[in-house]
Design a protein around this motif. Structure first.
Motif, mmCIF file in Angstrom:
data_model
loop_
_atom_site.group_PDB
_atom_site.id
_atom_site.type_symbol
_atom_site.label_atom_id
_atom_site.label_comp_id
_atom_site.label_asym_id
_atom_site.label_seq_id
_atom_site.Cartn_x
_atom_site.Cartn_y
_atom_site.Cartn_z
ATOM 1 N N GLU A 37 70.585 100.787 85.244
ATOM 2 C CA GLU A 37 69.571 101.536 85.978
ATOM 3 C C GLU A 37 69.830 103.035 85.903
ATOM 4 O OE1 GLU A 37 66.905 100.539 87.293
ATOM 5 O OE2 GLU A 37 67.192 98.403 87.152
ATOM 6 N N THR A 38 71.089 103.467 85.711
ATOM 7 C CA THR A 38 71.412 104.880 85.829
ATOM 8 C C THR A 38 71.675 105.569 84.511
ATOM 9 O OG1 THR A 38 73.756 104.331 86.102
ATOM 10 C CG2 THR A 38 72.430 104.530 88.101
ATOM 11 N N CYS A 39 71.783 104.805 83.421
ATOM 12 C CA CYS A 39 72.263 105.436 82.203
ATOM 13 C C CYS A 39 71.316 106.495 81.663
ATOM 14 C CB CYS A 39 72.571 104.401 81.134
ATOM 15 S SG CYS A 39 71.195 103.348 80.711
ATOM 16 N N ILE A 40 69.994 106.321 81.831
ATOM 17 C CA ILE A 40 69.085 107.354 81.367
ATOM 18 C C ILE A 40 69.312 108.646 82.142
ATOM 19 C CG2 ILE A 40 66.662 108.044 81.573
ATOM 20 C CD1 ILE A 40 67.069 106.752 79.029
ATOM 21 N N GLN A 41 69.474 108.564 83.473
ATOM 22 C CA GLN A 41 69.682 109.757 84.269
ATOM 23 C C GLN A 41 70.997 110.425 83.889
ATOM 24 O OE1 GLN A 41 67.593 111.241 86.823
ATOM 25 N NE2 GLN A 41 69.026 112.835 86.224
ATOM 26 N N LEU A 42 72.066 109.639 83.739
ATOM 27 C CA LEU A 42 73.352 110.202 83.369
ATOM 28 C C LEU A 42 73.275 110.880 82.011
ATOM 29 C CD1 LEU A 42 75.731 107.313 84.511
ATOM 30 C CD2 LEU A 42 75.412 109.512 85.629
ATOM 31 N N SER A 43 72.610 110.235 81.059
ATOM 32 C CA SER A 43 72.492 110.795 79.725
ATOM 33 C C SER A 43 71.624 112.038 79.737
ATOM 34 C CB SER A 43 71.896 109.755 78.770
ATOM 35 O OG SER A 43 72.715 108.624 78.699
ATOM 36 N N PHE A 44 70.619 112.078 80.592
ATOM 37 C CA PHE A 44 69.757 113.248 80.661
ATOM 38 C C PHE A 44 70.535 114.436 81.202
ATOM 39 C CE2 PHE A 44 66.681 116.088 82.547
ATOM 40 C CZ PHE A 44 65.689 116.133 81.583
ATOM 41 N N ASP A 45 71.388 114.195 82.186
ATOM 42 C CA ASP A 45 72.167 115.279 82.764
ATOM 43 C C ASP A 45 73.255 115.758 81.804
ATOM 44 O OD1 ASP A 45 70.699 115.178 85.059
ATOM 45 O OD2 ASP A 45 72.074 113.848 86.136
ATOM 46 N N ASN A 46 73.742 114.880 80.932
ATOM 47 C CA ASN A 46 74.804 115.223 80.003
ATOM 48 C C ASN A 46 74.388 114.806 78.590
ATOM 49 O OD1 ASN A 46 77.079 115.937 82.049
ATOM 50 N ND2 ASN A 46 76.296 113.968 82.748
ATOM 51 N N PRO A 47 73.413 115.515 78.020
ATOM 52 C CA PRO A 47 72.890 115.094 76.717
ATOM 53 C C PRO A 47 73.970 115.158 75.649
ATOM 54 C CG PRO A 47 72.114 117.291 77.288
ATOM 55 C CD PRO A 47 72.775 116.741 78.512
ATOM 56 N N PRO A 48 73.975 114.210 74.706
ATOM 57 C CA PRO A 48 74.963 114.227 73.644
ATOM 58 C C PRO A 48 74.764 115.422 72.723
ATOM 59 C CG PRO A 48 73.264 112.595 73.208
ATOM 60 C CD PRO A 48 73.028 113.102 74.592
ATOM 61 N N ILE A 49 75.867 115.895 72.143
ATOM 62 C CA ILE A 49 75.796 117.008 71.191
ATOM 63 C C ILE A 49 75.239 116.483 69.876
ATOM 64 C CG2 ILE A 49 77.130 118.727 69.921
ATOM 65 C CD1 ILE A 49 79.130 118.728 72.225
ATOM 66 N N ILE A 58 58.683 111.095 84.692
ATOM 67 C CA ILE A 58 58.065 111.328 86.004
ATOM 68 C C ILE A 58 59.121 111.722 87.016
ATOM 69 C CG2 ILE A 58 56.804 110.249 87.911
ATOM 70 C CD1 ILE A 58 55.446 108.440 85.876
ATOM 71 N N TRP A 59 60.226 110.986 87.031
ATOM 72 C CA TRP A 59 61.284 111.250 88.018
ATOM 73 C C TRP A 59 61.860 112.652 87.869
ATOM 74 C CZ3 TRP A 59 63.984 105.996 86.637
ATOM 75 C CH2 TRP A 59 63.200 104.942 87.111
ATOM 76 N N ASN A 60 61.923 113.151 86.628
ATOM 77 C CA ASN A 60 62.433 114.510 86.426
ATOM 78 C C ASN A 60 61.505 115.557 87.027
ATOM 79 O OD1 ASN A 60 64.700 113.604 85.033
ATOM 80 N ND2 ASN A 60 63.711 113.735 83.041
ATOM 81 N N HIS A 61 60.208 115.257 87.075
ATOM 82 C CA HIS A 61 59.245 116.184 87.673
ATOM 83 C C HIS A 61 59.167 116.017 89.188
ATOM 84 C CE1 HIS A 61 57.027 118.456 84.531
ATOM 85 N NE2 HIS A 61 57.494 117.503 83.745
ATOM 86 N N PHE A 62 59.345 114.797 89.647
ATOM 87 C CA PHE A 62 59.202 114.509 91.073
ATOM 88 C C PHE A 62 60.455 113.767 91.557
ATOM 89 C CE2 PHE A 62 54.819 114.336 89.292
ATOM 90 C CZ PHE A 62 54.326 115.486 89.898
ATOM 91 N N PRO A 63 61.513 114.500 91.928
ATOM 92 C CA PRO A 63 62.802 113.879 92.280
ATOM 93 C C PRO A 63 62.742 112.948 93.479
ATOM 94 C CG PRO A 63 63.051 116.250 91.878
ATOM 95 C CD PRO A 63 61.589 115.967 91.934
ATOM 96 N N GLN A 64 61.664 112.993 94.260
ATOM 97 C CA GLN A 64 61.573 112.072 95.396
ATOM 98 C C GLN A 64 61.368 110.639 94.936
ATOM 99 O OE1 GLN A 64 59.263 114.349 94.473
ATOM 100 N NE2 GLN A 64 57.286 114.037 95.509
ATOM 101 N N PHE A 65 61.000 110.473 93.670
ATOM 102 C CA PHE A 65 60.821 109.131 93.112
ATOM 103 C C PHE A 65 61.972 108.803 92.168
ATOM 104 C CE2 PHE A 65 56.242 110.509 93.628
ATOM 105 C CZ PHE A 65 56.028 109.774 94.775
ATOM 106 N N ASN A 66 62.343 107.544 92.148
ATOM 107 C CA ASN A 66 63.416 107.064 91.281
ATOM 108 C C ASN A 66 63.277 105.554 91.150
ATOM 109 O OD1 ASN A 66 64.824 105.875 93.636
ATOM 110 N ND2 ASN A 66 65.212 108.018 94.167
ATOM 111 N N ALA A 67 64.301 104.909 90.595
ATOM 112 C CA ALA A 67 64.224 103.466 90.364
ATOM 113 C C ALA A 67 64.127 102.665 91.655
ATOM 114 C CB ALA A 67 65.446 103.008 89.563
#
Length: 348
Positions: free
Chosen positions: A7-19, A265-274
């Motif tokens: 559930e969290t890997c997309i968010q984690l990867s978005f915050d720490n994008p691979p080089i 969507i979640w990146n634009h509206f942080p009040q929403f998530n999984a």
């Protein structure tokens, strides 16, 4: 990988994008010179799409000469597999498409009618996890987030859940609507407005369609979903430009399809998530990056038939969405079993 991690890997990867390693290429087309950058994690498909954005030569018309020896590889091949040297020069040959305005019903941007290549990613979480960890897909989410400009039709309300709702063959029969063979009201799935009114006290509503905005806006107005006097409001609308293509294999053969990544969507509206978002669609493959947030509904077609007019899918769905509206965490629910849950609910 367990459910919490998936559930969290997309968010984690978005915050720490691979080089990523990028390659600068030069090409000529119609006597003009261009520079283009491609990432090694890109596919041949992405290179063609970039060339289209610069020249308006459709992917299927492009002849790329001098980039590799022989014929250009298939769309799914990674750029890193081509062993292209930085600064490589090549030639593009192809006739650009016209910029004339076309009848939306004639555009190649209308939704798929055939649903024979669907796949349920809740049955194959390993495939979904590969999608989510793919460097290209992570970058596509980031790029889509940066490019998206959301036009709020109606303000979001504090404390509400989010319903992401497909339109084509989910809440209407698209074919007679685009052809004009039936009036809009008869193309809508039975109980459409009653469904939206029932869930509106609990959910803000996003319509996300795999069509172009020029088609979508007109049809939403014709259906009375936007601009009408109903007991609900649509908060915002997303079209096909917010989707991107992913690459995998199916039955040991290359397979591509588009996805709707909720993280955009979640990146634009942080009040929403999984924990508070549910995505309703007739195509499970659209859930590939968010399989646990997806709820598949049966496709609605042949609107003129007695069977279609007797359809009660939205009535059942409304009962389910209202039933789960106060659940503290949607990730603990198995939306795949939603019809079984409805069967055990007391009749209203």
């Amino acid at each position: 990988m367990d459910g919490d991690m998936s559930e969290t890997c997309i968010q984690l990867s978005f915050d720490n994008p691979p080089i990523e390693k990028w390659i600068n290429l030069q090409f000529t087309w119609a006597g003009k010179s261009f520079n283009v950058n491609v990432a090694e994690s890109d596919r041949v498909f992405d290179l063609k799409t970039t060339l289209y954005s610069l020249t308006r030569v459709p992917n299927e018309r492009q002849k790329i000469l001098g980039l590799v020896k022989g014929k250009i590889p298939p769309d799914q091949v990674l750029i890193s597999e081509l062993s292209i040297a930085p600064g490589k020069k090549f030639t593009l040959i192809g006739t650009p498409e016209g910029d004339e305005i076309k009848d939306p019903s004639k555009l190649g941007t209308l939704p798929d009618v055939i649903n024979d290549l669907d796949v349920d990613f809740t049955d194959n979480m390993a495939a979904s996890n590969r999608y989510q960890h793919d460097a290209r897909n992570i970058r596509k989410v980031r790029e889509a987030t940066q490019n998206l400009q959301v036009n709020l039709i109606h303000p979001l309300r504090e404390g509400k859940r989010l319903l992401v709702l497909d339109i084509d063959y989910t809440i209407l029969d698209t074919k007679p609507l685009t052809s004009g063979s039936l009036p809009p009201s008869e193309c809508a799935r039975p109980g459409l407005h009653e469904f939206l009114e029932a869930i509106y006290p609990y959910y803000d509503i996003c319509i996300w369609s795999q069509t172009s905005w020029i088609w979508l806006e007109t049809k939403l107005v014709e259906l009375g979903m936007v601009g009408g006097h109903r007991g609900y409001q649509i908060s915002f609308v997303l079209d096909k430009t917010c989707m991107f293509t992913v690459f995998t294999e199916r039955d040991n053969k290359p397979w591509t399809h588009s996805v709707k990544a909720l993280q955009i969507i979640w990146n634009h509206f942080p009040q929403f998530n999984a924990t508070n978002t549910i995505h309703v669609d007739d195509l499970s493959r659209n859930f590939a990056l968010n399989p646990k947030e997806g709820l598949k509904i049966s496709a609605f077609k042949d609107a003129h038939t007695p069977e279609a007019m007797a359809d009660r899918e939205l009535e059942k769905l409304a009962r389910y969405l209202v039933h789960i509206a106060n659940a503290p965490d949607f990730t603990t629910l198995a939306h795949k079993n939603w019809k079984s849950v409805v069967k055990h609910l007391p009749r209203p």
